[in-house]
Enzyme design. Sequence first.
Site, PDB file in Angstrom:
ATOM      1  N   ASP A  86      -2.363  -5.222  -1.437  1.00 15.37           N
ATOM      2  CA  ASP A  86      -2.867  -4.719  -2.720  1.00 15.37           C
ATOM      3  C   ASP A  86      -2.519  -5.733  -3.807  1.00 15.37           C
ATOM      4  O   ASP A  86      -1.563  -6.502  -3.669  1.00 15.37           O
ATOM      5  CB  ASP A  86      -2.267  -3.344  -3.048  1.00 15.37           C
ATOM      6  CG  ASP A  86      -0.747  -3.333  -3.094  1.00 15.37           C
ATOM      7  OD1 ASP A  86      -0.114  -3.930  -2.190  1.00 15.37           O
ATOM      8  OD2 ASP A  86      -0.168  -2.756  -4.034  1.00 15.37           O
ATOM      9  N   GLU A 149       2.376  -1.891  -2.746  1.00 14.96           N
ATOM     10  CA  GLU A 149       3.560  -2.493  -3.362  1.00 14.96           C
ATOM     11  C   GLU A 149       3.473  -2.448  -4.875  1.00 14.96           C
ATOM     12  O   GLU A 149       4.453  -2.210  -5.559  1.00 14.96           O
ATOM     13  CB  GLU A 149       3.721  -3.952  -2.895  1.00 14.96           C
ATOM     14  CG  GLU A 149       5.071  -4.576  -3.234  1.00 14.96           C
ATOM     15  CD  GLU A 149       5.155  -5.141  -4.653  1.00 14.96           C
ATOM     16  OE1 GLU A 149       6.278  -5.269  -5.171  1.00 14.96           O
ATOM     17  OE2 GLU A 149       4.114  -5.463  -5.255  1.00 14.96           O
TER      18      GLU A 149
HETATM   19 ZN   LIG Z   1       4.081  -8.748  -4.667  1.00 15.43          ZN
END
Ligand SMILES: [Zn+2]
Length: 463
Positions: A86, A149
Amino acid sequence: MTELDQVINALFPDILRSVQESVRIPSVLGEPRQGKPFGEEIDRALCHALETARSLGLRTGNLGGYVGYAEYGEGPETVAVLGHLDVVPAGSGWTRPPFDAVLEGDRLYGRGTVDDKGPIIGALWILHCLDRCGIVPGRRIRVLLGTDEESGRRDMPRYLAEEKAPHCGFTPDGAFPVVNAEKGQLRLSLSRQLPEGDAVRLVAFEGGTVINAVPGEASATLASGAFSPERLIAALRATARKNGCEARISGTGSLVSLTVKGRSAHGSTPELGVNALPLLAGLLVETFPEEPWAPVLERTASLLLGDTEGRGLGIAAEDAPSGRLTCNAGLASLKNGHLSVSLDIRHPVTFDQEELFRAVEVRALEEGYAVSVLRKAPPLWIPEDAEPVGTLLRVYREQTREDARPLSMGGGTYAKSLPRTVAFGPRFPGCPDLAHQPDEYLIFEEYLRLLRIMGAAMVALSS
Ligand SMILES: [Zn+2]
């Protein structure tokens, strides 16, 4: 040069192409769909990485779209290489298209090139290179493809619920040489009622955009009762001038607004900024000391807003592995006479977080504030001679011939999502931090060096 290095070199153009394909998928958090908890684009990036891994002959798995993995080798124990697919939104300021993966000179531009697609797609390829070299690791090596994340980090809890925790691991989502200490984090909201005004009413008092940044600007609105707005404006301007404080002050009808400037900085290093909130509070209190709200605002400024080491709260302290406690007043607001302040406290790694929290709570209650917890993240600390830090340091020193020391950080990296895991690369000492910046890019030579170091680390940790 080892045989592994030679294979990595030979495949470098193919590796770059894989990274380009991934960068062209704008994998920003989206609406959840069936089996795609973080939206279409993140799922597309995950499917692309898994497809790439399968085409390289690796075994793969997908845990409901939360985490994917690719692995090489046999054995009951695993070494994890944790990364994420992501990305944060492109944001403004780009001079190249953020999702075209443009090659220019010795650079590849695009959102996610260094954070974290380049490193983690590269790690998939290294598994394939190990296979080509016939290297038989003593532990399975698993590249974990995280997908959340940048937002809620809801991905790795799912992994740990379904799969055995790794023997140890590293995440190329931080910095070299190796980060072995990450401070604990306590995010708290403290609030209390502010007394009504007498001649001057405080209608609004606010500053900050996110809790983990030093407010670079803060503003207040006053309603004049006994005095004319012109008189309030003149009084505020006089105080600002006297203190050399940069303030914009203006009136509309019976209201007077003022905005004070400070200097923003990251919430983990508040001492590098100038918080605008205590400046604003100071200006108001000095101009209208007789107002019933003034003493409370003054107390709030000295206890919560104005110091970056937690002295007001009585928690200032430090330790050898990670340095000083920091305290950032990132947000403040006044609603219906209720003043609330959000604190982002980063505490040394050897401190007991619960004990620290209780100390803050007791102190705050004594002063009349209610406390609520926004987030608690425990510290991470793995001593220099313990696994995997010792091995990673040795690998880094051998590869770079630098006398490297481990790093300590105030921020929390992805490493906190897995036990016995630390941040290792991708940023080299002295290089700018391009993550989340416009025109994010990777330099081929540095990227190749990163791949070789990661390859050596995977071999060392798995043997
Ligand atoms: Zn990162």
